[in-house]
Motif scaffolding. Structure first.
Motif, PDB file in Angstrom:
ATOM      1  N   GLY A 282       0.806  -1.216   0.000  1.00  0.00           N
ATOM      2  CA  GLY A 282       0.000   0.000   0.000  1.00  0.00           C
ATOM      3  C   GLY A 282       0.838   1.265   0.000  1.00  0.00           C
ATOM      4  N   VAL A 283       1.979   1.239   0.684  1.00  0.00           N
ATOM      5  CA  VAL A 283       2.879   2.396   0.653  1.00  0.00           C
ATOM      6  C   VAL A 283       3.322   2.678  -0.776  1.00  0.00           C
ATOM      7  CG1 VAL A 283       5.116   3.274   1.400  1.00  0.00           C
ATOM      8  CG2 VAL A 283       3.685   2.018   3.011  1.00  0.00           C
TER       9      VAL A 283
ATOM     10  N   ALA B 201       3.062   5.913  -5.662  1.00  0.00           N
ATOM     11  CA  ALA B 201       3.019   5.885  -7.125  1.00  0.00           C
ATOM     12  C   ALA B 201       1.766   6.587  -7.650  1.00  0.00           C
ATOM     13  CB  ALA B 201       3.072   4.440  -7.618  1.00  0.00           C
ATOM     14  N   ALA B 202       0.626   6.336  -7.012  1.00  0.00           N
ATOM     15  CA  ALA B 202      -0.614   6.989  -7.444  1.00  0.00           C
ATOM     16  C   ALA B 202      -0.530   8.495  -7.247  1.00  0.00           C
ATOM     17  CB  ALA B 202      -1.795   6.412  -6.663  1.00  0.00           C
TER      18      ALA B 202
ATOM     19  N   ALA C 133       5.626  -1.748 -11.721  1.00  0.00           N
ATOM     20  CA  ALA C 133       5.100  -0.506 -12.296  1.00  0.00           C
ATOM     21  C   ALA C 133       5.194   0.642 -11.297  1.00  0.00           C
ATOM     22  CB  ALA C 133       3.650  -0.713 -12.731  1.00  0.00           C
ATOM     23  N   GLY C 134       4.875   0.370 -10.034  1.00  0.00           N
ATOM     24  CA  GLY C 134       4.970   1.413  -9.020  1.00  0.00           C
ATOM     25  C   GLY C 134       6.393   1.908  -8.826  1.00  0.00           C
TER      26      GLY C 134
ATOM     27  N   LEU D 282       7.919   5.778  -9.544  1.00  0.00           N
ATOM     28  CA  LEU D 282       8.658   6.571  -8.561  1.00  0.00           C
ATOM     29  C   LEU D 282      10.066   6.912  -9.044  1.00  0.00           C
ATOM     30  CD1 LEU D 282       7.603   4.831  -5.219  1.00  0.00           C
ATOM     31  CD2 LEU D 282       6.719   6.936  -6.214  1.00  0.00           C
ATOM     32  N   LEU D 283      10.642   6.051  -9.885  1.00  0.00           N
ATOM     33  CA  LEU D 283      11.994   6.304 -10.372  1.00  0.00           C
ATOM     34  C   LEU D 283      12.034   7.361 -11.469  1.00  0.00           C
ATOM     35  CD1 LEU D 283      13.511   2.691 -10.510  1.00  0.00           C
ATOM     36  CD2 LEU D 283      14.163   4.547  -8.965  1.00  0.00           C
ATOM     37  N   PHE D 284      11.012   7.392 -12.321  1.00  0.00           N
ATOM     38  CA  PHE D 284      11.092   8.228 -13.514  1.00  0.00           C
ATOM     39  C   PHE D 284      10.177   9.446 -13.491  1.00  0.00           C
ATOM     40  CE2 PHE D 284      12.544   4.046 -15.008  1.00  0.00           C
ATOM     41  CZ  PHE D 284      13.768   4.410 -15.556  1.00  0.00           C
ATOM     42  N   LEU D 285       9.218   9.499 -12.572  1.00  0.00           N
ATOM     43  CA  LEU D 285       8.342  10.666 -12.508  1.00  0.00           C
ATOM     44  C   LEU D 285       8.741  11.543 -11.331  1.00  0.00           C
ATOM     45  CD1 LEU D 285       4.754   9.298 -13.279  1.00  0.00           C
ATOM     46  CD2 LEU D 285       6.311  10.528 -14.798  1.00  0.00           C
TER      47      LEU D 285
END
Length: 572
Positions: free
Chosen positions: A439-440, A445-446, A508-509, A513-516
């Motif tokens: 969930g974290v 990510a969301a 995907a999450g 976090l890495l690219f956005l």
């Protein structure tokens, strides 16, 4: 040798050979005659068979009794819970009718609410109900003995630690993997109440008002509760079995009969239409919530068993089902698992409303709102278009507790710490920790996706509709993917599920976090600067970048219009 002596010796050798060796009697002996060795063998077999049957019957009876007792305990525990809640509903109607604040004193209302609550606890859980008194009693002693500066920390550690110890003994000693009603369930609510009250007393009797947030200032308790008030708050019959959590000030206001006298504002922040000072009736709200309970129970008994969550890890299903089928079944199976929570939480809310507790104020149409301590908003849950929106409307009072005792008070990575605390509070099953750690990742990510892309879809209604449809589908799949271990409980089936999905949403999450780019929050700023920003019109307390937990306070109706307007109505 004399003939008599020879005959005796021969007879002895013959009998001995018959008895020990089992040889046949000499030829010429009557076959129908019962020989001494045959009689001995028959008696010995009879004794052995009788003893063996007795032992087998004893073992089988013991095993069957153990199995039957286990099954009956599971059934009766659930029956006890439902029966006790229905009794509490009737008692709530009686409490509001005959022990109304206008007819009796607050002392009597406290005593009756406490005694009825303890009776229900003993009836439902037996001697395990003593844990409620131990946890509450020791925590109250800590509040009295320890100074105001640190007593909230000691209460938090003891209450949560005692809960964890009870959960460990229940899970790993008594009944692993069973969802039957157990004494640790009410202790979870009691832990919330104890820790919330400890922090509210600390805020009201030690900290300065200028150091408090608006919600902390509003909930602060300015005097130490008496033992009766404390026990009534923790053990009242309306919430001892299933909650929900409420603030201490709201509960005392209800007991003293001041709920409908305080100044309240409408849901849009403007003053509510005048109502002539009459106390609103909760009957319509109670009936509506009981109808929801009935429908939820019906769906749970008919649909939930048809779509078990465990089928997601069935080997044949994983080998033969296509990806669209897997996604669809994942969503449907988790959707079918929710009605039991809808039933329990809505019934608990109806019980409090039937007693007259839960009045929030009036909406823009002048209708009474009885959602002060509601624990969920079903429509918003099923229509959620973001992870935050789902969390804001699911188990609302627990999310408020996490926000008040952890998220608002920590300075390092509040989201991670809040999810870890939530996992510890829920229990010791490994699946809980997998769910909340996942969930974290999903929450962060969301948040990044929303901050980077949402504004592109607000330029036209068509784009906004497309955005809502896509985010609704993504949210439902992400939530279902995240909570599967919460239902499966054990570590092996949980990893089996994630492996069958190739950990795709985890990957995907992490990539998101890495690219956005992720917007920084205001957590690292000076407290005075943070308070200045919180008063600014540009600062939205409910923004996705600031908080992943609902910011609705229980007594929003007691606040001014400007502050009440900031509280969510359940949508984004």
């Amino acid at each position: 040798m004399e003939p008599a002596t020879w005959a005796c010796a021969l007879a002895n050798r013959t009998v001995t050979s018959w008895f020990i060796v089992g040889s046949e009697p000499p030829a010429g002996r009557d076959a129908g005659a019962v020989s001494f060795p045959g009689l001995c063998r028959k008696m010995l077999c009879k004794v052995l068979c009788k003893a063996l049957c007795k032992v087998l019957c004893k073992v089988l009876c013991k095993v069957l009794c153990k199995v039957l007792c286990k099954v009956l305990c599971k059934v009766l525990s659930k029956v006890n819970f439902v029966v006790c809640q229905l009794f509490a509903l009737l008692a709530a109607v009686w409490f509001r009718t005959y022990l109304h604040s206008s007819k009796t004193s607050s002392f009597i209302r406290h005593v009756v609410a406490t005694l009825l609550g303890l009776y229900l606890a003993v009836f439902c859980f037996g001697w395990y109900a003593l844990h409620f008194l131990v946890q509450s009693g020791v925590s109250y002693c800590i509040m009295i003995i320890i100074g105001m500066e640190h007593m909230h920390k000691y209460c938090f550690v003891f209450a949560l630690g005692y809960l964890v110890v009870c959960q460990i003994t229940r899970v790993y000693i008594f009944d692993y993997g069973q969802y039957s009603a157990d004494f640790s369930g009410p202790m979870m609510i009691m832990t919330q109440k104890i820790t919330s009250l400890a922090y509210e007393i600390h805020d009201g009797m030690f900290r300065k008002d200028e150091d408090l947030t608006p919600s902390q200032r509003d909930l602060a308790v300015r005097r130490m509760p008496s033992l009766l008030e404390y026990l009534s708050y923790n053990c009242n019959f309306m919430g001892i079995l299933a909650g929900p959590l409420c603030s201490y000030k709201d509960y005392i206001t209800f007991i003293e009969g001041r709920s409908h006298h305080v100044t309240r504002s409408g849901e849009d922040g403007r003053e509510a239409p005048p109502c002539g000072g009459a106390e609103p009736s909760p009957n319509a709200a109670v009936v509506q919530k009981l109808v929801v309970c009935g429908l939820s129970l019906l769906v749970h008994l008919t649909v939930s068993n048809a779509f078990p969550v465990e089928y997601n890890i069935d080997a044949h299903f994983q080998a033969t089902a296509s990806w669209p089928t897997k996604v669809l079944y994942l969503y449907v199976s988790l959707l079918a698992a929710r009605p039991k929570y809808y039933f329990a939480w809505t019934l608990a809310d109806a019980i409090n409303n039937a007693a007259g507790f839960g009045f929030r104020g009036y909406d823009r149409h002048g209708e009474a709102r009885w959602d002060l301590i509601s624990n969920l908003r079903i429509q918003q849950i099923e229509r959620s278009t973001s992870f935050k929106m789902f969390l804001d409307n699911w188990n609302i009072q627990t999310a408020l507790w996490l926000k008040r005792v952890c998220y608002e008070r920590t300075t390092w990575n509040p989201t991670v710490q809040t999810f870890v605390l939530s996992a510890i509070w829920h229990g010791v099953y490994p699946g809980y920790y997998l769910t909340f750690l996942t969930g974290v990742l999903m929450t962060l990510a969301a948040r990044a996706m929303r901050n980077n892309f949402r504004h592109y879809f607000l330029k036209s209604p068509q784009r906004k509709l497309l955005y809502d449809v896509v985010t609704w589908a993504a949210t439902q799949v992400a939530v279902s993917y995240t909570v599967v271990p919460f239902v499966l409980l054990s570590i092996k089936p949980s990893f089996a599920f994630y492996s069958s999905w190739s950990y795709c949403l985890h990957i995907a999450g992490l990539l998101v976090l890495l690219f956005l780019p992720v917007k920084k929050t205001q957590r690292g700023q000076d407290p005075h600067e943070h308070r200045r920003l919180s008063r600014s019109k540009k600062f939205d307390e409910n923004s996705w970048g600031q908080n992943s937990f609902p910011t609705t306070t229980n007594n929003v109706c007691n606040q001014g219009p400007a502050q009440a307007a900031r509280h969510p109505s359940g949508t984004e």
